[in-house]
Design an enzyme around this catalytic site. Structure first.
Site, PDB file in Angstrom:
ATOM      1  N   THR A  11       0.816  -1.211   0.000  1.00 27.53           N
ATOM      2  CA  THR A  11       0.000   0.000   0.000  1.00 27.53           C
ATOM      3  C   THR A  11       0.856   1.271   0.000  1.00 27.53           C
ATOM      4  O   THR A  11       0.459   2.294  -0.557  1.00 27.53           O
ATOM      5  CB  THR A  11      -0.939  -0.025   1.217  1.00 27.53           C
ATOM      6  OG1 THR A  11      -1.627  -1.286   1.217  1.00 27.53           O
ATOM      7  CG2 THR A  11      -1.961   1.087   1.174  1.00 27.53           C
ATOM      8  N   SER A  30      -2.381   7.763  -3.231  1.00 27.21           N
ATOM      9  CA  SER A  30      -2.415   9.094  -3.864  1.00 27.21           C
ATOM     10  C   SER A  30      -1.238   9.978  -3.480  1.00 27.21           C
ATOM     11  O   SER A  30      -0.982  10.988  -4.123  1.00 27.21           O
ATOM     12  CB  SER A  30      -3.701   9.842  -3.486  1.00 27.21           C
ATOM     13  OG  SER A  30      -4.831   9.099  -3.833  1.00 27.21           O
ATOM     14  N   HIS A  72      -2.761  14.481   4.328  1.00 26.64           N
ATOM     15  CA  HIS A  72      -4.071  15.046   4.631  1.00 26.64           C
ATOM     16  C   HIS A  72      -4.004  16.035   5.786  1.00 26.64           C
ATOM     17  O   HIS A  72      -3.125  15.950   6.635  1.00 26.64           O
ATOM     18  CB  HIS A  72      -5.056  13.918   4.962  1.00 26.64           C
ATOM     19  CG  HIS A  72      -5.333  13.031   3.798  1.00 26.64           C
ATOM     20  ND1 HIS A  72      -6.154  13.415   2.766  1.00 26.64           N
ATOM     21  CD2 HIS A  72      -4.876  11.795   3.487  1.00 26.64           C
ATOM     22  CE1 HIS A  72      -6.198  12.437   1.872  1.00 26.64           C
ATOM     23  NE2 HIS A  72      -5.428  11.446   2.266  1.00 26.64           N
ATOM     24  N   ARG A  83      -6.483  -0.875   0.000  1.00 28.29           N
ATOM     25  CA  ARG A  83      -6.663  -0.311   1.340  1.00 28.29           C
ATOM     26  C   ARG A  83      -6.887  -1.465   2.313  1.00 28.29           C
ATOM     27  O   ARG A  83      -7.650  -2.380   2.009  1.00 28.29           O
ATOM     28  CB  ARG A  83      -7.885   0.597   1.359  1.00 28.29           C
ATOM     29  CG  ARG A  83      -7.900   1.695   0.290  1.00 28.29           C
ATOM     30  CD  ARG A  83      -9.291   2.334   0.248  1.00 28.29           C
ATOM     31  NE  ARG A  83      -9.397   3.388  -0.737  1.00 28.29           N
ATOM     32  CZ  ARG A  83      -9.786   3.215  -2.007  1.00 28.29           C
ATOM     33  NH1 ARG A  83     -10.091   2.005  -2.449  1.00 28.29           N
ATOM     34  NH2 ARG A  83      -9.884   4.247  -2.821  1.00 28.29           N
ATOM     35  N   ILE A 134      -4.611   0.145   9.182  1.00 27.29           N
ATOM     36  CA  ILE A 134      -4.032   1.475   8.959  1.00 27.29           C
ATOM     37  C   ILE A 134      -4.208   1.828   7.481  1.00 27.29           C
ATOM     38  O   ILE A 134      -3.282   1.700   6.676  1.00 27.29           O
ATOM     39  CB  ILE A 134      -2.537   1.528   9.370  1.00 27.29           C
ATOM     40  CG1 ILE A 134      -2.300   0.865  10.726  1.00 27.29           C
ATOM     41  CG2 ILE A 134      -2.042   2.980   9.367  1.00 27.29           C
ATOM     42  CD1 ILE A 134      -2.940   1.554  11.901  1.00 27.29           C
ATOM     43  N   GLU A 135      -5.414   2.212   7.151  1.00 19.80           N
ATOM     44  CA  GLU A 135      -5.650   2.700   5.781  1.00 19.80           C
ATOM     45  C   GLU A 135      -5.481   4.216   5.812  1.00 19.80           C
ATOM     46  O   GLU A 135      -4.805   4.745   6.693  1.00 19.80           O
ATOM     47  CB  GLU A 135      -7.023   2.239   5.295  1.00 19.80           C
ATOM     48  CG  GLU A 135      -8.154   2.578   6.244  1.00 19.80           C
ATOM     49  CD  GLU A 135      -9.499   2.557   5.561  1.00 19.80           C
ATOM     50  OE1 GLU A 135      -9.618   3.087   4.444  1.00 19.80           O
ATOM     51  OE2 GLU A 135     -10.449   2.002   6.136  1.00 19.80           O
ATOM     52  N   SER A 136      -6.073   4.939   4.875  1.00 18.32           N
ATOM     53  CA  SER A 136      -5.954   6.385   4.882  1.00 18.32           C
ATOM     54  C   SER A 136      -6.510   6.911   6.207  1.00 18.32           C
ATOM     55  O   SER A 136      -7.533   6.414   6.682  1.00 18.32           O
ATOM     56  CB  SER A 136      -6.755   6.977   3.731  1.00 18.32           C
ATOM     57  OG  SER A 136      -6.576   8.363   3.684  1.00 18.32           O
ATOM     58  N   CYS A 165      17.645   8.094 -18.604  1.00 15.37           N
ATOM     59  CA  CYS A 165      16.202   8.086 -18.874  1.00 15.37           C
ATOM     60  C   CYS A 165      15.846   9.432 -19.477  1.00 15.37           C
ATOM     61  O   CYS A 165      15.935  10.458 -18.819  1.00 15.37           O
ATOM     62  CB  CYS A 165      15.446   7.843 -17.570  1.00 15.37           C
ATOM     63  SG  CYS A 165      13.712   8.299 -17.599  1.00 15.37           S
ATOM     64  N   CYS A 216       7.710   7.021 -21.907  1.00 12.68           N
ATOM     65  CA  CYS A 216       8.051   5.842 -22.725  1.00 12.68           C
ATOM     66  C   CYS A 216       8.153   4.586 -21.877  1.00 12.68           C
ATOM     67  O   CYS A 216       8.388   3.508 -22.400  1.00 12.68           O
ATOM     68  CB  CYS A 216       9.304   6.072 -23.567  1.00 12.68           C
ATOM     69  SG  CYS A 216      10.850   5.570 -22.809  1.00 12.68           S
TER      70      CYS A 216
END
Lengths: 125, 414, 491
Positions: C43, C48, C52, C313, C344-346, C409, C446
């Site tokens: 995770t 994202s 927060h 999640r 322990i998610e968001s 790269c 690419c």
């Protein structure tokens, strides 16, 4: 009488060719339609009797600035012989330097072609 | 930071950059600098070891490295400067470049720039391929690099998505090396690559080509274990009942090429949606004065011979610009794609010189003519037995026929 | 016993690594056991990347408290670890009066949680922050930030490592026994023993708890899919823009998130999965994200989609219930010495520094901690990348080290030096994905088509790799099948 459709591989135009032929002891071409050049007509005749191809591959090089020297057949070989020729190419190893056009394998698998280098590989020691 | 000034800077040492440089020198320009990010010149030709290059230019079927070497030899014979292992990091509208290599990070101010950066391959991400993200998914060009330059085999059991030429060539290449190539799947109802490559790379080896069929899911959490394929309807929507799993450990993608125009954009070069390359006039100059474009960065070609020819012309145009030949007047004549034409190039012309218009059609057709008109007056016409989106068509237009033209329209007449 | 530690942490995600790094400030021996070949493989690399503010959680909950505290700690932590963080702020936008009410509720809740600087803005002020944002009112939370989540996770681990913490990558925990006051752990065919065991196994935290007879937890993996957009669109989004909470509204609440590297993410979706490692992307969701992307970003072109990914999640609530449950962070009475971190998610990423402090306090009550004088919380190296520097800085760096001059790269303009640093990382992770996460090479438009062959060459030339030595992410994901022509004595 038999009608056959072919895609000519002589050049990138890739002409769609329609051939009328008589299949007997010897294939006889009655008409060729769709070829836009003489080379194409020759190729069609060849393709119907004994298809020929060119191939390209690579051979490992020792002590060179490239790991592989790219190679090709310098003349067409029979389609059915391709894997025999590849078997010979796969066994081959060379040492740098190699120059474009160097014959690396003369007449592989008894064919009328040579395997020639298509890249210059410099000696790096 | 070191800053140097040069008359002409060419970005990219592939077939386009090489031909442009050679031509610029032959047209009398001394101060030319070509910048190439690889350690060798020749660009993508170095890994295209199959034959079929040079039939127009040299009347011979050469391999990529051989074709490149002819131009490299000429380039070296003419003593043109090249920076190898060097990358252009930025280009602005005043033709100032920043350039980086092991030797240093410098700024170059150029009086003229030729963009010759080539193109890149569309990826699994670009076509939003659903499924897992395992190893064993390669673009055909990356695979070609590993196999032909690095002596590395990428897998044992291969499926190819897309019938672009590189994919077809790789199908044969890997078959010759003893790899099982299961099939080629093509979303469109016609092959994307040249007909001769379908014949000599697939048919010769019994590799099936499934048209109107695509890959809809990747399987395998670690290494690829298979792909789900299905036929599509005429709106490219999957036909669910035709779904089937094809086991494989490798997927090659040959789903299109995208001109590499990030530098062009940073310089303010306007791009054409239809080509994803610059919009140019008949001197191949972009909207940014002194910035020219040629080769696959301008529009994706199918034949390197055409790239060399186009780049040669651009080299000459850049020299004319540098020699202060008056710029063509503002009032350019637009060239516009009409019925069955996907794109035309150049997008504007002066009407004062002969011009070759390059174009692609939207769909396969037979026994039709490409027609160039100006307000319904025929300017040029070219009859063709076969017209195919995979094959670029070129048609010559004479200056005397377009002197008074207002707008050229290009269409297919069936 | 050989692998004898005071503390063993299971799981090298952002939470496990933050705890390990916090404990590395003290005179205790710490080991982290991770089943994958690198840190941040679950995770922690698949989210994202938003820091927060803490407006969304009920006052008094762990999530509210740890979020606000973690947000405040993150700035200093990132400075020490040389991780880029950008407090760009967030607009939560209301489209109608009903939604405006919910903005005020959020604002009150945020203020109760201690979120600083919250303001309700009218369209004029909104427009100044984000042109063409739409809506009639918005809640502005200036403390919302963005971060590269795997960069943080890697940096925490590297700094913990530098301060004496041991990382065992590729060591999946297969059994745990409590013997007397110690835990005996089998992982990767090795035996470990620990006085304190910290279960921060994320999606597998319920599974680890069950190894010690604790059956009360169950994790329901809930997948979120994302699309990554080309950097071309950098600058179209100044702040994060979220829709106001609206109960009657259908849809997935999909939004745009800018990343610190200049890409934009579209997502995430919200779908429960059985398998805690099913990171597939699905045709339906991808199509939906593309559609929503075109609505949210009118300048979006089809060539702007460069990749998709998904994350899971670690939810404690089953699909039929949905919603959220508060974090479980507990020092078990029944299994003394076990500290469980469940669900322990968001906002786990944001909370991680605060969770680390909370767990440290739990450890202290089990095992007195003495600060280590030699602890050095600063990570060496450069914050960010070569491409982010000014021309003059670039020229200086190349003059100092020519490997900065070679760009490997081209899409992301990542230099050979950065790739070499990634290969020689302190944790010894050597997968292609490990190189990618550390250097950003292969992350551009690419997708490695140009630079993967070059990275393969670097690994061969400078580290003696053979074709069979390259792995994408684990030992089951080889890149190649071998040499095209095997070595043999020359003819």
């Amino acid at each position: 009488m038999l009608k056959k459709n072919l895609v000519c591989i002589v050049c990138p135009n890739g002409c769609d060719v329609e051939v009328l032929l008589e299949e007997g002891q010897k294939t006889e071409i009655l008409a060729i339609d769709g070829c836009t050049c003489d080379k194409g007509k020759e190729w069609v005749a060849q393709e119907l009797t004994r298809p020929m191809r060119t191939i390209a591959s690579g051979i490992p090089v020792e002590d060179g600035d490239f790991k592989l020297v790219s190679v090709r057949t310098d003349a067409p070989i029979p389609l059915g012989k391709i894997f025999e020729v590849m078997a010979v190419i796969k066994e081959k190893r060379v040492t740098a330097p190699v120059a474009i056009g160097d014959i690396l394998i003369p007449s592989p698998a008894g064919t009328d072609c040579n395997i020639i280098a298509t890249r210059n590989v410099a000696f790096t020691g | 930071m070191q800053t140097i000034e040069r008359d002409l800077v060419i970005i990219g040492g592939g077939p386009a950059g090489l031909a442009a440089a050679v031509s610029a020198r032959k047209n009398g320009l001394d101060d030319i600098l070509l910048i190439e990010r690889d350690r060798i010149l020749g660009g993508i030709l170095n890994q295209c070891i199959h034959d079929g290059f040079g039939l127009h230019t040299f009347k011979q079927a050469l391999t990529g490295p051989e074709y490149a070497q002819r131009f490299i030899d000429e380039f070296n014979r003419l003593g043109i400067d090249a920076l190898l292992d060097t990358i252009v990091l930025s280009l602005d509208s005043n033709r100032t470049l920043t350039v980086s290599s092991k030797k240093g990070f410098i700024r170059i101010m150029a009086r003229a720039v030729i963009l010759a950066m080539g193109c890149r391959e569309r990826t699994a991400g670009a076509i939003s391929l659903p499924g897992t993200r395992p190893s064993g998914v390669y673009t055909a060009g990356a695979a070609q690099n590993f196999v032909n330059l690095q002596n590395i085999m990428i897998g044992k059991h291969v499926v190819i998505l897309g019938s672009g030429d590189i994919g077809l060539i790789m199908a044969r290449r890997m078959t010759l090396e003893g790899v099982k190539v299961e099939a080629v799947f093509e979303l469109l109802p016609t092959p994307s690559g040249l007909a001769r490559n379908v014949r000599q790379c697939l048919d010769d080896y019994g590799i099936p080509l499934f048209l109107s069929t695509s890959v809809f899911e990747l399987h395998g959490k670690d290494r690829l274990t298979g792909v789900t394929v299905a036929r599509v309807d005429d709106r490219f929507q999957m036909i669910p009942e035709t779904r089937r799993l094809v086991p494989c450990d490798t997927l090659l993608l040959s789903v299109g090429l995208i001109p590499e125009n990030e530098l062009s954009l940073s310089a303010g070069v306007r791009l054409e949606p239809a080509t994803s390359g610059a919009s140019v006039d008949d001197r191949f100059m972009t909207n940014v004065p002194g910035v020219f474009s040629c080769g696959n960065v301008l529009h994706v070609h199918d034949l390197v011979d055409h790239v060399s020819e186009e780049a040669g012309l651009v080299g000459r145009c850049a020299v004319r610009y540098l020699k202060g030949e008056p710029a063509p007047e503002e009032a350019f004549i637009p060239v516009v794609p009409k019925a069955d034409i996907r794109y035309v190039l150049p997008q504007t012309i002066s009407g004062k010189e002969d011009v070759t218009i390059s174009l692609r059609v939207t769909r396969p057709m037979r026994n039709a003519a490409v027609l160039v008109t100006d307000r319904d007056r025929k300017v040029a016409r070219k009859k063709l037995v076969r017209l195919h989106p995979a094959e670029m068509i070129r048609i010559k237009v004479k200056a005397k026929d377009i002197e008074t033209a207002e707008k050229l329209e290009v269409s297919v007449q069936c | 016993m050989e692998n004898h530690y005071d503390v063993v942490v299971i799981g090298a995600g952002v939470v496990g690594n933050a705890i390990a790094r916090e404990l590395s400030k003290y005179a205790v021996s710490v080991a982290v056991l991770e089943k994958e070949l690198d840190v941040a493989m679950g995770t922690s690399s698949r989210n994202s990347g938003v820091i927060h503010s803490g407006i969304h959680y009920k006052p008094g909950t762990l999530r509210a408290r740890l979020n606000v505290q973690g947000n405040a700690l993150m700035a200093g932590l990132c400075q020490d670890l040389k991780v880029k963080i950008d407090y760009i702020g967030k607009l939560t936008v209301a489209q109608d009066e009903e939604e405006v009410k919910s903005l005020y509720t959020l604002k009150d809740q945020g203020e109760a949680n201690g979120v600083p600087g919250l303001e309700i803005l009218d369209p004029g002020a909104m427009e100044k922050i984000q042109p063409r944002v739409g809506g009639i009112k918005a809640l502005h939370s200036p403390s919302t930030g963005i971060i590269c989540p795997y960069s943080l996770t890697i940096a925490l681990a590297e700094n913990a490592r530098a301060n004496g913490c041991r990382f065992y990558l590729g060591h999946e925990v297969t059994s745990i026994q409590k013997t007397g006051d110690r835990f005996d752990i089998r992982a990767g065919n090795k035996s470990f023993s620990a006085k304190i065991l910290i279960n921060s196994a994320g999606l597998y935290s319920d599974h680890v708890a069950r190894m010690l007879g604790i059956d009360e937890y169950r994790i329901y993996p809930c997948r979120g899919e994302y699309l990554i957009l080309d950097k071309r669109l950098k600058g179209t989004l100044n702040v994060l823009v979220y829709p106001a909470p609206h109960h009657g509204k259908a849809g997935l609440g999909i939004h745009l998130t800018n990343t610190v590297s200049g890409n934009i993410l579209i997502g995430p979706s919200n779908e429960y999965q059985e398998d805690p490692e099913d990171y597939a992307c699905t045709a339906d969701i991808m199509a939906q994200l593309r559609r929503e992307g075109h609505v949210l970003l009118p300048e979006l072109k089809t060539t702007d989609f460069i990749r998709s990914f998904s994350g899971l999640r670690a939810k404690q609530t089953p699909p039929e219930i949905g919603g959220f449950k508060d974090f479980v962070i507990e020092s078990r009475e029944d299994v003394k010495g076990l500290i469980n971190l469940i669900g322990i998610e968001s906002p786990g990423l944001t909370s991680s520094p605060a969770i680390a402090l909370m767990v440290r306090d739990m450890v202290t009550s089990l095992l007195p901690l003495t600060p280590k004088k030699e602890f050095n919380g600063a990570r060496s190296g450069m914050t960010g990348h070569f491409y982010e520097l000014s021309d003059e800085e670039k020229a200086d760096l190349v003059a100092q080290d020519p490997d900065y001059g070679e760009v490997v790269c081209r899409c992301e303009q990542i230099t050979k030096k950065e790739v070499l640093d990634a290969i020689q990382n302190p944790l010894g992770a050597r997968t292609i994905n490990g190189i990618k996460y550390r250097s950003r090479a292969m992350m551009g438009r690419c997708q490695g088509g140009f630079c993967l062959p070059r990275i393969v060459q670097i690994l061969e030339k400078e580290f003696g790799y053979r074709p069979e030595d390259y792995y994408l992410k684990n030992l089951h994901s080889p890149l190649f099948s071998g040499n095209m022509r095997p070595d043999k004595t020359r003819v």
